[in-house]
Design an enzyme around this catalytic site. Sequence first.
Site, PDB file in Angstrom:
ATOM      1  N   LEU A  64      -3.735  92.072  20.998  1.00 46.38           N
ATOM      2  CA  LEU A  64      -3.541  90.640  20.805  1.00 46.38           C
ATOM      3  C   LEU A  64      -3.280  89.930  22.120  1.00 46.38           C
ATOM      4  CD1 LEU A  64      -1.251  91.079  17.700  1.00 46.38           C
ATOM      5  CD2 LEU A  64      -3.690  90.594  17.721  1.00 46.38           C
ATOM      6  N   ARG A  65      -3.149  90.698  23.181  1.00 48.35           N
ATOM      7  CA  ARG A  65      -2.954  90.163  24.530  1.00 48.35           C
ATOM      8  C   ARG A  65      -1.671  89.365  24.695  1.00 48.35           C
ATOM      9  NH1 ARG A  65      -6.264  93.595  26.994  1.00 48.35           N
ATOM     10  NH2 ARG A  65      -8.458  93.014  26.957  1.00 48.35           N
ATOM     11  N   ASP A 305     -10.268  98.783  17.216  1.00 46.91           N
ATOM     12  CA  ASP A 305     -10.079  98.848  18.668  1.00 46.91           C
ATOM     13  C   ASP A 305     -10.319  97.481  19.300  1.00 46.91           C
ATOM     14  OD1 ASP A 305     -11.237 100.988  21.407  1.00 46.91           O
ATOM     15  OD2 ASP A 305      -9.262 100.220  20.883  1.00 46.91           O
TER      16      ASP A 305
END
Lengths: 431, 166, 318
Positions: A64-65, A305
């Site tokens: 999700l950064r 992924d």
Amino acid sequence: MKLLIKNGRVVDPASGRDESGDVAIAAGRIVSLGKVNPEFRPTRTIDAGGLIVAPGLVDLAARLREPGHEHEGMLESEMAAAVAGGVTSLVCPPDTDPALDEPGLVEMLKFRARNLNQSHLYPLGALTRGLAGEVLTEMAELTEAGCVGFSQADVALADTMVMQRALQYASTFGYTVWLRPQDAYLGKGVAASGALATRLGLSGVPVIAETIALHTIFELMRVTGARVHLCRLSSAAGIALVRVAKAEGLPVTCDVSVNQLHLTDMDIGYFNAAMRLTPPLRQQRDRDAIRAALADGTVDALVSDHTPVDEDMKTLPFAEAEPGATGLELLLSLALKWGEEQNIGLGKTLAAVTSEPVRALGDALGSLSSSAGRLVEGGVADICLFDEKARWTVEPAALKSQGKHSPFAGYELPGRVKYTLVAGHVAYEAA
Amino acid sequence: MSTLHLNAEALYLDLLSGVRGLLQHDAVLVGIWSGGAWLAERLQHDLKLAGEPGVISSALHRDDFGSKGLASADPTKLPFEIEGKPIVLIDDVLYTGRTTRAVINELFDFGRPASVTLAVLVDRGGRELPIQPAYSAARIALPREHQLRLARDDEGRFSFDIKEGT
Amino acid sequence: MTRNPQLNKHGELIHLLSIEGLPRAVLHSILDTAGTFLSVNDREVKKVPLLRGKSVFNLFFENSTRTRTTFEIAAKRLSADVINLDIAKSSAAKGESLLDTIANLSAMHADMFVVRHSESGAPYLIAQHCAPHVHVVNAGDGRHAHPTQGLLDMYTIRHYKQDFTQLTVAIVGDIVHSRVARSDINALTTLGVPEIRAVGPKTLVPGDLKEMGVRVCHDMVEGIKGADVIIMLRLQNERMSGAMLPSAGEFFKNYGLTQEKLAHAKPDAIVMHPGPINRGVEIDSSVADGKQSVILPQVTFGIAVRMAVMSTIAGNNA
């Protein structure tokens, strides 16, 4: 809010249920499954005629950064992508910026995710501080903050002494360690070793990068008793080793990514950076072994992924491009495509993205594991309604995720999510 | 099928006598590839000239490079000095004059000739540049879309290839 | 699979990125055209106007004065304007992205980019993103390809040996890291050479190279026995630091081309090298300067071949 889902085909892989019926939801939980009390007065009714009513998907690997890209609103966009893909629970790896090695960071992330009122987020904690492979993190504190396991993400851990100690410590408390089986030195290439990498002049990652790492991990598991979840198997040889380890009774589970399930190194074509992935795409033999292993249970779960990569980081020569592909909105369709092609029934196909991932999580979900990834009366109402027969073309620009790079761009895929319910509320509704 | 009947062999004989009249004492023949080169070869022999005729290609100086790409042709071969020589250029068909212009440019890359004279088998009109032959064995008119070219069989006999349409 | 980006929809060459995927006829056509340009290089006026008014930009992200110079000479003989960009020293060093560099240059109305880059595939990215009328020539990308070198090597072989279909060709040295070797192998197989041998130690010539259609030999004598053509490759210093070779001296002992080893090849075998040569490392001076060496003619042929490539692609539209 009381919700009634009518006339759907209710499929629950865990119990084997596959029949038409209704679902009644109240206070975020499933109150009736199959036949609903006629006294039930819903505030909203959804007509699920022609749709599959399935447990919400459980994705064991989605980036999700956040922390790191708050200013780009990534948590918001990627969580929106998750529910658009029918994913109601997701596990995110700890390779954020900074890495998830402090309870405060985990708490903040969980808090932010909860406020979005979309999918449930279960972070993995960093195994070592900063993922640097030297000092262990406070695993107990991190677990209390909400971590469901500990991982090095894609950062190789070359020091076997540190790996042994990390596994020993984790196993003291019964924590699962999530490891990518990729040797720190042999795994440095950018494409799978083989005829294609040789022809294109790309540095190769040989299969032994995976098998040597697997042998190391299994040996360390034998002496430490640790539980390990292997992330993103990529080769036939690797899968064969996992099969042997499971037969031996080692407490190991594993997953594969949708990319390795469908593609091979040939798809790199003329240096297409959308195919720059880690682990790299291998050859047909490996893909076939992965497809068979997911079917026979040697591979426990299918993951997206999901890795959003900035445009600038993909429009670079192949070796310099950042590896990763967007995947949350494609997970269901790619699972269905595999199921169709291998002639696997719907229940078993969906198990790979619902009940089986939950089983791999073990007891990390606590009391939630009794209902996560399944449809059960009394359980949390995480539900995905989708049209199995619909087909759609992947147009990266139209995806909700900020990651617009997919190896499946232009593919026509089966299955379209119509509604996603998380804890009984409609988190996503197709236009 | 064209109703135009051109007898290449008969026209050659006319060309032969025409070129004979154009030759100054140390003039050399240079044939434009490919049809002109065949004609020059036979002329060289029939006129009992010493040595070999030159072969010249327009490929490197053509003005249609941008649209048609590099033309394929045998490379220019001039077995004599150009400097100060009278040159008789031989071609099979003269049409727009652009090939001749390109060939003259190519020729001047080799030196400064004393003069350049043009003799052709067929002048089909349609000039787009101010180019004139000193001798042409036949003058005809053909529609734009028709292509006219010299052909040579295995025995060395000449005939004409007429193709309608592009 | 997408269309080969080097060809337009009529199958004509608009970029030269790699020899892979080019039909035999296209290769022969370029070699024939090169022959024409070779004769131009013998004239008093060594210039033809084919690229007059066109701008050729040499984009060398990896330094190479030699290769850049030959491209510059070739472009100028075609009457093009040549601009040399030492990217290593300028914008890329300042952090400008590859594509921003290309966009800026396109704004300056470049007609052709000659690109050398340290990463395999970079010219494909450039060809994908530049304006439709711009042509790209790959002057070497990573380990992947050096197509003009491959073509000039083929021109050299054709000049001395004529018939490709009867030859035994040995390529010796660091093949796994060599873009020259890959382009040579691609060209040799396309042109129908029946026996291509890759010679070197296992670290530089691994077994899986046979997937490219070559016979792998780890013994030099066995590798060059009866060969008609021997192509020696340059050994780079990085190989010693990467734990692939112990020393240049030991390499020369086993794989250096000496008069003694050369005697195992055919008596009229030709010795080639893409240059620059490391005397005493891959080749002995007496062989490099000897009568079987065609290393200097390769350079002459290289200019004609590059003129042929540039004029061929410049004449075809996207």
